[in-house]
Write a protein that holds these residues in place. Structure first.
Motif, mmCIF file in Angstrom:
data_model
loop_
_atom_site.group_PDB
_atom_site.id
_atom_site.type_symbol
_atom_site.label_atom_id
_atom_site.label_comp_id
_atom_site.label_asym_id
_atom_site.label_seq_id
_atom_site.Cartn_x
_atom_site.Cartn_y
_atom_site.Cartn_z
ATOM 1 N N VAL A 145 0.863 -1.187 0.000
ATOM 2 C CA VAL A 145 0.000 0.000 0.000
ATOM 3 C C VAL A 145 0.895 1.232 0.000
ATOM 4 N N VAL A 146 0.526 2.240 -0.778
ATOM 5 C CA VAL A 146 1.286 3.494 -0.809
ATOM 6 C C VAL A 146 0.460 4.567 -0.112
ATOM 7 N N TYR B 187 -3.766 1.219 -3.197
ATOM 8 C CA TYR B 187 -3.473 -0.210 -3.067
ATOM 9 C C TYR B 187 -2.861 -0.661 -4.386
ATOM 10 N N MET B 188 -1.557 -0.937 -4.367
ATOM 11 C CA MET B 188 -0.896 -1.295 -5.631
ATOM 12 C C MET B 188 -1.473 -2.585 -6.190
ATOM 13 N N LYS B 189 -1.536 -2.644 -7.516
ATOM 14 C CA LYS B 189 -2.085 -3.847 -8.155
ATOM 15 C C LYS B 189 -0.945 -4.769 -8.557
ATOM 16 N N ASP B 190 -1.310 -6.041 -8.785
ATOM 17 C CA ASP B 190 -0.297 -7.003 -9.221
ATOM 18 C C ASP B 190 0.378 -6.539 -10.497
ATOM 19 N N GLY B 191 1.685 -6.673 -10.540
ATOM 20 C CA GLY B 191 2.434 -6.322 -11.751
ATOM 21 C C GLY B 191 2.797 -4.852 -11.821
ATOM 22 N N GLU C 44 8.487 12.905 -7.370
ATOM 23 C CA GLU C 44 7.296 12.490 -8.117
ATOM 24 C C GLU C 44 7.199 10.973 -8.064
ATOM 25 N N MET C 45 5.972 10.478 -7.991
ATOM 26 C CA MET C 45 5.816 9.022 -8.086
ATOM 27 C C MET C 45 5.092 8.661 -9.386
ATOM 28 N N VAL D 19 -2.828 4.785 -14.086
ATOM 29 C CA VAL D 19 -3.444 5.866 -13.312
ATOM 30 C C VAL D 19 -4.046 5.229 -12.059
ATOM 31 N N PRO D 20 -3.393 5.423 -10.913
ATOM 32 C CA PRO D 20 -3.881 4.725 -9.713
ATOM 33 C C PRO D 20 -5.133 5.377 -9.132
#
Ligand code: M6R
Length: 613
Positions: free
Chosen positions: A181-182, A209-213, A222-223, A234-235
């Motif tokens: 998680v970021v 919540y980062m996704k797989d891959g 910057e992220m 685009v998160p």
């Protein structure tokens, strides 16, 4: 299991990382470490607790505004200083922390060894740190591209964070199969990374919540999030529904006790706003959106592990009674390796507190590949199980920190009750009046649990009497057979006392041989159609001099002269009795474990979310 915390911003990273690791202690671990960047890359790690790490780094330079920390739960290699994370590349310039398992690490390691690499640990993780550097040197790629190219060679699951001495303003993180998680900080360029949201809650409400891959690259404040093929993603930024109070003990000695006492509230939160008892109607998105499909289901398969599997067993009775559906309940760990016969009109319901249990995820994956619809019942928002589900419902129990599941279980049973009623309505197997009746009974449960919690002092005395027993038997029938299983699991996992749960009538087919004057037998004997039969089972135990602790409905004094101890609990309808009857069993295991001097919140060998097979 393993915990990851990382920080990049303008504040000192070490205190943030260490505090975050402490918040993740509940996941279970055996060693801890940090890497800090301040011109140089410094790594400190040790076998043991985060407090041991703090002692080890007491006089060390822990300055730096970029840092990462890790708590390791050993898989490849024993718990020791060398195997603790962070791991370093051959030159020591790339540092990596990892949650998950790199399945092809032996092959990768062999290739690296042929190219002159030597390793200082037995871990799969160190191989990845070496591989990234090897790719950078041999292909001339940037750090981010080398991470991507290396991950393409990896088979397995990972959440990783990487720091590099040659890229002192960079932090790279990636996930596949293990959660990450970021947290987006309040100042420009400030980001937090963690295995779950608990370490982030005091700093930010904005999380991804980062996704797989996906790979997150932080550089120049910057992220950017890209997929494994280098395409920018685009998160979605979620609003975190978690506050600090939920993560603190709040005056209780242990999280487990706090969570036991939270149940009137957590059960209420699980059903709040989801139905109208007067009209027998529902306000649950999953039930509303999928009512047609749910009406067409021919079979329900419930999967889960541990306590979540027990909630599935309670649900088997609920779905059969209410929705008249054929139901099967499966251990996810077995189901995933069978060749189950599944049809497109089967509904597979995955039950999980953490949403990250590897076996449950693999079982869901199998069900999806075999074209069944998968429904997730989960507590942790944004975790992997809801994301893999076609539809689902959160249990809303709030963060559960104690390794022994308590409030998550009763919330799962509450939500499963609503789903059974909702499917009953869709399949027209119950009238609205009948549905209303169960809903009204459910609305009374929080008060009844408040009352059950008043039994605490009585149960302390009981714990005192039985704390030295080395074996326990738990018996129940019908809806309360799974409660017996759950009572036994709670006792063994936190006090290391051997306990078994059995359907009361099965006792005479084997376990009765164990009964003697040293065997306490906890029997759930609340009012139900099986009551008389359970009393006969009690007589069978007493005839063999077993010690019986009977959990009976309030006002029932008929067993007072037969059994050794009676615990009277508030009465409810049989279908909801697991919610109330489980409370004294949770308290009994808690007090016995405390009296035995056990680490209640972090029992030995156990992890809160079991992210490996
Ligand atoms: O997070 P999950 O509900 O998927 O976890 C399943 C089991 O690992 C969990 O219930 C475990 O059995 C608990 N320690 C029980 O208290």
């Amino acid at each position: 299991m393993c915990g990851i915390v990382a920080y990049i911003g303008s504040k000192e990273a070490y205190p943030i990382v260490v505090k975050g690791l402490k918040r993740l202690e509940y996941r279970g671990y055996d060693s801890a470490g940090v890497a800090l960047m301040n011109g140089d890359l410094r790594v400190y790690k040790t076998k043991g607790k985060v407090s041991d790490l703090e002692s080890a780094a007491k006089d060390a330079d822990v300055s730096g505004t970029i840092g990462m920390g890790h708590t390791r739960w050993a898989t490849h290699g024993e718990p020791n200083d060398a195997n603790a994370h962070p791991h370093l590349s051959l030159s020591g310039k790339v540092s990596l922390i990892h949650n998950g398992i790199i399945e092809n690490y032996a092959t990768l390691k062999e290739g690296l060894e042929q190219r002159g690499h030597t390793f200082t640990s037995e871990t799969d993780t160190e191989v990845l740190a070496h591989l990234i550097e090897d790719v950078m040197i041999n292909s001339g790629l940037s750090l981010a591209d080398a991470v991507r190219a290396s991950l393409k060679q990896v088979v397995g699951a990972y959440a990783i964070v990487i720091l590099s001495k040659d890229n002192p303003e960079h932090l790279i993180a990636a996930r596949k199969g293990s959660p990450l998680v970021v947290g987006i900080g309040s100042e420009a360029g400030e980001y937090f990374f963690a295995s779950d949201a608990t370490p982030l809650a005091e700093y930010t409400k904005k999380v991804i919540y980062m996704k797989d891959g996906e790979i997150a690259i932080v550089e120049n404040k910057e992220m950017t999030i890209k997929n494994i093929d280098n395409v920018v993603q685009v998160p979605y930024v979620h609003e975190l529904e978690m506050n600090l109070e939920m993560l603190e003990k709040g005056g209780y000695d242990h999280f487990m006790l706090k969570e036991i006492y939270e149940q009137p509230r957590s059960i209420y939160d699980s059903y709040r706003g989801r139905f109208n008892a007067a009209s027998g109607t529902f306000h649950m998105r999953s039930l509303e959106e999928y009512s047609e499909q749910l009406a067409q289901i021919k079979r329900l398969i419930l999967i889960g592990c541990g306590t979540s599997w027990h909630a599935g067993l309670v649900a088997e009775y609920l779905f059969e009674d209410f929705a008249r559906l054929p139901v099967e309940v499966e251990y996810a760990s077995e189901f995933r390796y069978r060749n189950p016969v599944l049809f497109s009109d089967d509904l597979v319901m995955a039950i999980s507190q953490s949403g990250e249990t590897a076996d449950t995820l693999a079982a869901m994956d199998l069900a999806k590949r075999k074209s069944a619809t998968v429904f997730g019942v989960c507590n942790v928002v944004g975790s992997s199980i809801p994301r893999l589900s076609d539809a689902g419902a959160y249990t809303h129990a709030g963060p559960e920190i104690g390794v022994a599941s308590t409030k998550a279980f009763t919330s799962q049973v509450t939500v499963l009750t609503l789903l059974a009623l909702g499917i009953a309505k869709a399949r027209k197997t119950m009238s609205d009046k009948e549905i209303s009746k169960v809903m009204s009974a459910l609305e009374e449960i929080p008060d009844k649990i408040e009352k059950a919690l008043l039994l605490n002092d009585e149960i302390v005395k009981l714990a005192e009497t039985y704390k030295d027993s080395r074996n326990f038997l738990y018996l129940g029938r019908g809806y309360n057979f799974p409660v017996a299983l759950e009572g036994a699991l709670k006792l063994k996992e936190i006090s290391y006392i051997h306990a078994e749960g059995y359907p009361a009538a099965e006792m005479k087919h084997g376990p009765i041989a164990l009964i003697d004057a040293d065997m306490p037998v906890v029997v759930i004997a609340t009012n139900s159609e099986h009551y008389e039969k359970v009393v006969s089972n009690i007589q069978e135990v007493k005839a063999r001099k077993g010690k019986v602790i009977a959990v009976v409905s309030e006002g029932n004094t008929s067993l007072d002269k037969i059994v050794d101890h009676v615990i009277q609990v508030p009465e409810t309808i049989d279908a909801l009795s697991p919610l109330v009857n489980t409370i004294p069993l949770q308290l009994l295991s808690y007090h016995i474990a405390v009296m035995c001097g056990c680490n209640v919140d972090q029992p030995r060998n156990l992890a809160k979310s079991v992210t490996v097979e």
